[in-house]
Design an enzyme around this catalytic site. Structure first.
Site, PDB file in Angstrom:
ATOM      1  N   GLU A  69       0.837  -1.197   0.000  1.00 40.77           N
ATOM      2  CA  GLU A  69       0.000   0.000   0.000  1.00 40.77           C
ATOM      3  C   GLU A  69       0.874   1.250   0.000  1.00 40.77           C
ATOM      4  O   GLU A  69       1.864   1.336   0.728  1.00 40.77           O
ATOM      5  CB  GLU A  69      -0.906   0.011   1.233  1.00 40.77           C
ATOM      6  CG  GLU A  69      -1.811   1.243   1.297  1.00 40.77           C
ATOM      7  CD  GLU A  69      -2.825   1.162   2.409  1.00 40.77           C
ATOM      8  OE1 GLU A  69      -3.639   0.209   2.377  1.00 40.77           O
ATOM      9  OE2 GLU A  69      -2.790   2.012   3.318  1.00 40.77           O
ATOM     10  N   ARG A  93       7.898   3.726   1.501  1.00 34.82           N
ATOM     11  CA  ARG A  93       9.303   3.327   1.539  1.00 34.82           C
ATOM     12  C   ARG A  93       9.379   1.830   1.288  1.00 34.82           C
ATOM     13  O   ARG A  93       8.600   1.049   1.836  1.00 34.82           O
ATOM     14  CB  ARG A  93       9.938   3.670   2.884  1.00 34.82           C
ATOM     15  CG  ARG A  93       9.874   5.142   3.257  1.00 34.82           C
ATOM     16  CD  ARG A  93      10.569   6.013   2.199  1.00 34.82           C
ATOM     17  NE  ARG A  93      11.978   5.722   2.088  1.00 34.82           N
ATOM     18  CZ  ARG A  93      12.935   6.459   2.661  1.00 34.82           C
ATOM     19  NH1 ARG A  93      12.600   7.520   3.395  1.00 34.82           N
ATOM     20  NH2 ARG A  93      14.201   6.159   2.503  1.00 34.82           N
ATOM     21  N   GLN A 136      -6.677  -4.091   9.296  1.00 33.66           N
ATOM     22  CA  GLN A 136      -5.939  -3.014   9.946  1.00 33.66           C
ATOM     23  C   GLN A 136      -4.670  -3.617  10.538  1.00 33.66           C
ATOM     24  O   GLN A 136      -4.616  -4.820  10.823  1.00 33.66           O
ATOM     25  CB  GLN A 136      -6.817  -2.393  11.038  1.00 33.66           C
ATOM     26  CG  GLN A 136      -6.181  -1.278  11.820  1.00 33.66           C
ATOM     27  CD  GLN A 136      -5.820  -0.111  10.932  1.00 33.66           C
ATOM     28  OE1 GLN A 136      -4.720  -0.095  10.381  1.00 33.66           O
ATOM     29  NE2 GLN A 136      -6.724   0.843  10.769  1.00 33.66           N
ATOM     30  N   THR A 150      -3.943   4.938  -1.297  1.00 37.11           N
ATOM     31  CA  THR A 150      -4.935   5.420  -0.344  1.00 37.11           C
ATOM     32  C   THR A 150      -5.633   6.674  -0.845  1.00 37.11           C
ATOM     33  O   THR A 150      -5.227   7.313  -1.810  1.00 37.11           O
ATOM     34  CB  THR A 150      -4.300   5.697   1.026  1.00 37.11           C
ATOM     35  OG1 THR A 150      -3.324   6.739   0.883  1.00 37.11           O
ATOM     36  CG2 THR A 150      -3.636   4.453   1.574  1.00 37.11           C
TER      37      THR A 150
END
Length: 310
Positions: free
Chosen positions: A32, A289, A193, A63
């Site tokens: 992500e 990263r 999550q 996102t």
């Protein structure tokens, strides 16, 4: 949950041999990213995409800010991934501060751009501390959003899942029931999550199975690059940080290289224990990263694919 013979063997092997010795790489990984705000951040993002692409992730997601605040940047990033790489992009899309017509139009734009995968979320309010309030002309929940997106086109749809319960859920059972509504509406997987103790995910997986959820549940893995930032993120989503983690990162604020090593070790061990419990899909929150996600994937046996003739 009752372990299979193969899983019992794997659990014993994890305790009887070096943890990461000769793992076969029989896992699916995804990553992500968030849309960059500056040219420098865009450079970092694309360096990360190029670093992780050889690992052949099954998708990378981008996102979407609260209230659609990154809508244009999210769209541009997703389109660029679709246009310039062989990776399948997944665009986040939320219900916040938009009408059904607006959201459907965004979805059609993604479909026209070749994007076939959307991560469908209710979304967080644009202002911290507020409760989500659906617009009268908007989608009232992620389950409604999934249904609406399926009417727009035959998207592959992922949704969020909460091993420690969504902060707005009255009970853990109610949260599982909400996840089932999203799956029943047409989602094919739940991406969790972040969490830090494998047993948290295993209990959640068992509860979901008991509720009749058969869709894929993918643990979301957050390698901790900044412990102070982690505490803020965890507080916002009611994620428990074990006390031992705080002690482990003490004294490393001004030692980034040592902090990276500790972060990679903690996350890799978490993944290894999940793998020993039968998990074969992992979703990494990269914070744009690549280093930690690449290192952990490597330790789990994932290697760059070598094309024939090389």
């Amino acid at each position: 949950m009752t372990l299979t013979q193969a899983e019992k063997y794997e659990a014993a092997r994890a305790h009887g041999t070096p943890l990461f010795a000769d793992l076969p790489g029989d896992i699916d990984i995804s990553f992500e990213f968030f849309p960059p705000k500056t040219p420098a951040m865009e450079t970092t993002l694309w360096e990360s995409v190029q670093t992780l692409a050889p690992l052949s992730p099954r998708f990378v997601s981008v996102t979407y800010g609260a209230g659609g605040s990154t809508r244009e940047r999210t769209h541009a990033t997703v389109e660029r991934i679709a246009r310039e790489t062989d990776i399948k992009p997944a665009a986040h899309l939320t219900c916040v501060d938009a009408s059904r017509e607006e959201i459907d139009a965004i979805a059609r734009g993604y479909w026209d751009a070749g994007v076939r995968h959307i991560v469908a979320l209710r979304g967080d309010p644009p202002r911290a501390g507020e409760k989500f309030v659906a617009r009268p002309d908007g989608y009232a929940s992620a389950a409604e959003l999934v249904e609406g997106l399926k009417r727009v086109a035959d998207f592959e749809l992922s949704v969020s899942a909460y091993p420690e319960r969504h902060p707005d859920a009255a009970t853990a059972t109610a949260d599982i029931e909400n996840l089932k509504r999203k799956i029943d509406a047409g989602a094919v997987r739940g991406i969790s999550q972040f969490f830090f103790e494998p047993d948290t995910f295993f209990r959640f997986r068992d509860a979901a199975a008991a509720a009749g959820i058969t869709a894929e549940l993918v643990p979301g893995i957050l390698p901790v690059s900044n412990f102070a930032m982690l505490k803020k993120m965890a507080a916002s989503c009611a994620t428990h940080i074990p006390d031992w983690m705080g002690r482990l990162f003490e004294g490393l604020d001004d030692k980034p290289a040592a902090r990276q090593l500790v972060a990679a070790t903690v996350a890799a061990e978490q993944c290894r224990r999940l793998y020993a419990g039968g998990v074969r899909q992992f979703h990494f929150y990269t914070l744009n990263r690549a280093e930690l996600a690449y290192a952990i994937s490597h330790m789990l046996g994932v290697r760059p694919k070598v094309s024939e003739g090389q």
